[in-house]
Write a protein that holds these residues in place. Structure first.
Motif, mmCIF file in Angstrom:
data_model
loop_
_atom_site.group_PDB
_atom_site.id
_atom_site.type_symbol
_atom_site.label_atom_id
_atom_site.label_comp_id
_atom_site.label_asym_id
_atom_site.label_seq_id
_atom_site.Cartn_x
_atom_site.Cartn_y
_atom_site.Cartn_z
ATOM 1 N N ARG A 203 0.823 -1.213 0.000
ATOM 2 C CA ARG A 203 0.000 0.000 0.000
ATOM 3 C C ARG A 203 0.859 1.265 0.000
ATOM 4 O O ARG A 203 0.557 2.238 -0.691
ATOM 5 C CB ARG A 203 -0.935 0.008 1.212
ATOM 6 C CG ARG A 203 -2.122 -0.948 1.107
ATOM 7 C CD ARG A 203 -2.988 -0.838 2.349
ATOM 8 N NE ARG A 203 -4.109 -1.763 2.325
ATOM 9 C CZ ARG A 203 -5.305 -1.483 1.838
ATOM 10 N NH1 ARG A 203 -5.533 -0.279 1.338
ATOM 11 N NH2 ARG A 203 -6.273 -2.381 1.863
ATOM 12 N N VAL A 204 1.923 1.246 0.795
ATOM 13 C CA VAL A 204 2.797 2.422 0.862
ATOM 14 C C VAL A 204 3.513 2.629 -0.469
ATOM 15 O O VAL A 204 3.630 3.759 -0.959
ATOM 16 C CB VAL A 204 3.823 2.280 2.013
ATOM 17 C CG1 VAL A 204 4.836 3.415 1.972
ATOM 18 C CG2 VAL A 204 3.102 2.261 3.353
ATOM 19 N N SER B 35 2.439 6.702 -6.912
ATOM 20 C CA SER B 35 1.389 7.483 -7.576
ATOM 21 C C SER B 35 1.726 8.968 -7.626
ATOM 22 O O SER B 35 1.049 9.744 -8.304
ATOM 23 C CB SER B 35 0.049 7.288 -6.848
ATOM 24 O OG SER B 35 0.094 7.902 -5.557
ATOM 25 N N MET B 36 2.768 9.381 -6.899
ATOM 26 C CA MET B 36 3.147 10.794 -6.852
ATOM 27 C C MET B 36 4.149 11.124 -7.958
ATOM 28 O O MET B 36 5.048 10.322 -8.259
ATOM 29 C CB MET B 36 3.805 11.132 -5.498
ATOM 30 C CG MET B 36 2.889 11.013 -4.312
ATOM 31 S SD MET B 36 3.755 11.537 -2.802
ATOM 32 C CE MET B 36 2.432 11.404 -1.610
ATOM 33 N N ASP B 37 4.010 12.298 -8.530
ATOM 34 C CA ASP B 37 5.020 12.746 -9.482
ATOM 35 C C ASP B 37 6.177 13.376 -8.708
ATOM 36 O O ASP B 37 6.145 13.527 -7.487
ATOM 37 C CB ASP B 37 4.439 13.719 -10.513
ATOM 38 C CG ASP B 37 3.796 14.948 -9.874
ATOM 39 O OD1 ASP B 37 4.206 15.319 -8.754
ATOM 40 O OD2 ASP B 37 2.903 15.543 -10.495
#
Length: 483
Positions: free
Chosen positions: A31-32, A38-40
Motif C-alpha cells: 500500500r505504501v 502514484s506521486m510525481d
C-alpha cells in the motif's frame, strides 16, 4: 565466543526491506509503495519539504559536540516509513525483553554478590578493569534490584533477513522523542495510510516511562515525586529532556536546582525544599556526584550517592549501568542470558572478538581491512573504523592505537546492513537505497514495556554504514502493524 575466522564483505546484496529480490513490494509494504509511486516528482519533493518545515516549526533539534558554531540542527527526516509486520515484531519484542532482563540481572549481580564472576562466566578482570565499572555502586540496591529502567537496544538486519543485536545502550539512551515526533509528522503527511494499515501507536511512551519510574518508588511511597535531571541546554539531547519532562508532567532540573540533606534529596523551589524520590537522570556517571566522581563537576548533586545508598531516593538508570554498554562485555551477553534466565538468546548478537586476546588481536591485525573496529567504551559512532572503507592512513593509525592498548578495542565482521528506499535530496526527488538500523526502547519497572517500533536511523550518505545523527545520519518513522 565463536571460532575466529577471516571476515569478508558479503558478496550478496543487502536485504531491501521494502522490495523482495525480484523487485516486487513486500506484502506489508504494498500500500505504501503504491501511494508513493502514484506521486510525481513535484509531489515527492513537496513531501520532503513539508516534513522539514514541520520539524522546523516544532523545534525538533539536536546539538553536535565540537560543532564550531554551537548551533542546534534539525534532525534529518525521511518520509518513507519503515514497516514491520506483527509477527516479526512479536519475536523482536520477546527478544528485547529477554535481553534487558538479563542485562539488569547482570548489573544487580556484579554490584552485589558477583556470582557470574565467581563462576568464571565473565572474566573478573574485564569487569573490574573497565572504565565503566563504578566501585561506588557496589552494595547499592535499588527497589526490585532494578538498575535498568530505560534501554535502547540497537538492531541491524543482515543480508539473511535476520535481526541481530549490534549494541546495548543502558546508560542514558536517547532518541525516543524523535520516535514520537516522527509519528506526529507522518500522521499529518499520510493519515489515511496509518489508519488503513492499523499502525500501532507510540504516543503511550511518556505515560509508560512515568509509570515505570513511579514503580521504583523508595520506601514503598505510594505517590513518589519524580524529576528529570538534565546537564542543561548545551547537551546534544536537551530537546528530548524538555520534551519528556513536559510529556510526563515532571520537573526538569539541573544539578544546581538540587541539594542533599540528611541523606535525602531535595529540589529548591520558591516555596522551600521539596523532597525528590525518583530521578530520571540524563547526566553521565562521572558528573553525577562530585563527592564521589569528578570533583570539578557542576552538573551533578554533591552527596547523591550517599542518598541512594541510604535508600531515600532512586536514580534511573542506576549508577554503573555503563558496564553493560561496554563493547567487550557485549561479547558475553549470550552467556548472560543462559546463566541468569536459563534460556537461549532469541535475537543473536553480531559476532564480536575481543582484542585483549593476543591470538585474536594478531589475527585481526593481519586482516584489519576486513573488520569493523570499535573502542570498547565509546558511543555515538565515535572512533569506529570500517576496515573496507578506510584509507591506508586510517588503517595505519588504527593499527597503532590497537597495539598501544589492545584491550580497548573489539572487532566485528562487516554486516551488510539492510537498506530501505529513502527520498534522496537534490534537484528532482528520487528514491535511493540507504542503510538503516533500529533502536527500540524497553522500559523495566514492575513489568517490562516495549515501545512498538523505535527509532529507525538511516545513513543518508550513499554507501555509508554509519547511521548516528552525530555522524550525518537521519531517521524514519517505524510502523509496527497490528496484524
Amino acid at each position: 565466543m565463536p571460532e575466529l575466522k577471516a571476515a569478508a564483505i558479503a558478496a550478496d546484496l543487502p536485504m531491501n526491506e521494502m522490495f523482495s529480490a525480484d523487485g516486487h513490494p513486500r506484502p506489508e509494504c504494498a500500500r505504501v509503495v503504491n501511494y508513493l509511486l502514484s506521486m510525481d516528482t513535484r509531489k515527492l519533493t513537496e513531501l520532503g519539504e513539508r516534513a522539514h518545515e514541520m520539524f522546523l516549526r516544532m523545534g525538533v533539534t539536536f546539538n553536535v559536540y565540537g560543532n564550531e558554531d554551537g548551533s542546534e540542527r534539525i534532525f534529518p527526516f525521511d518520509p518513507v516509513p519503515r514497516i514491520i509486520p506483527a509477527a516479526t515484531w512479536s519475536e523482536i519484542e520477546a527478544g528485547l525483553i529477554q535481553r534487558v532482563r538479563a542485562l539488569n540481572s547482570f548489573l544487580a549481580d556484579i554490584y552485589g554478590d558477583g556470582a557470574i564472576l565467581k563462576d568464571g562466566i565473565v572474566p573478573r578482570d574485564l569487569i573490574i578493569g573497565s572504565s565503566q565499572f563504578r566501585h561506588a555502586a557496589v552494595g547499592i540496591k535499588p527497589p526490585q534490584n532494578n538498575f535498568v529502567t530505560v534501554a535502547g537496544i540497537d538492531l541491524v538486519r543482515g543480508s539473511d533477513g535476520r535481526f541481530y543485536i549490534l549494541e546495548d545502550n543502558v546508560r542514558t539512551p536517547s532518541g525516543v522523542s524523535y520516535v514520537i515526533e516522527n509519528r506526529v509528522i507522518m500522521t499529518r503527511l499520510m493519515p489515511e495510510l496509518i489508519r488503513t494499515l492499523k499502525v500501532r501507536s507510540v504516543e503511550q511512551y511518556p505515560a509508560d516511562l512515568l509509570a515505570s519510574l513511579r514503580e521504583l518508588s523508595p520506601n514503598g511511597k505510594s505517590d513518589p515525586v519524580v524529576a528529570l535531571l538534565t546537564p542543561g541546554p548545551f547537551n546534544s539531547a536537551f530537546f528530548e529532556h524538555v520534551f519528556l519532562s513536559q510529556q510526563m508532567g515532571v520537573d526538569l532540573v539541573e544539578g544546581q536546582d538540587l541539594v542533599c540533606a540528611d541523606h535525602k534529596l531535595f529540589a529548591k523551589t520558591v516555596y522551600g525544599l521539596r523532597q525528590i524520590d525518583v530521578i530520571y537522570r540524563r547526566v553521565d556517571d562521572d558528573f553525577l556526584d562530585p563527592v564521589v566522581f569528578r570533583p570539578d563537576s557542576l552538573l551533578g548533586v554533591p552527596g547523591l550517592t550517599a542518598v541512594l545508598r541510604a535508600g531515600n531516593a532512586v536514580v534511573a538508570n542506576g549508577i554503573g549501568t555503563g558496564i553493560a554498554d561496554d563493547k567487550a562485555v557485549f561479547a558475553y551477553t549470550p552467556a548472560m542470558i543462559r546463566y541468569y534466565l536459563n534460556e537461549e538468546p532469541i535475537i543473536p548478537i553480531v559476532e564480536t572478538h575481543l582484542l585483549r586476546d593476543p591470538e585474536v588481536c594478531e589475527f585481526v591485525l593481519r586482516n584489519l581491512d576486513r573488520y569493523v573496529i570499535k573502542p570498547t567504551g565509546a558511543s555515538g559512532g565515535y572512533g569506529v573504523v570500517i576496515g573496507p572503507q578506510a584509507s591506508g592512513l586510517e588503517l595505519a593509525e588504527t593499527r597503532a592505537r590497537i597495539l598501544r592498548d589492545p584491550a580497548a578495542f573489539i572487532a566485528q565482521p562487516v554486516v551488510q546492513l539492510s537498506v530501505h528506499p529513502t527520498l534522496a535530496g537534490g534537484e528532482g526527488a528520487a528514491f535511493a537505497a540507504r542503510h538503516v538500523d533500529l533502536r527500540p526502547f524497553v522500559l523495566l519497572g514492575a513489568k517490562p514495556r516495549v515501545l512498538p517500533g523505535g527509532l529507525t536511523r538511516v545513513a543518508l550518505r550513499e554507501g555509508s554504514l554509519i547511521v548516528n545523527s552525530s555522524q550525518g545520519g537521519g531517521s524514519k518513522d517505524t510502523w509496527v502493524l497490528e496484524n
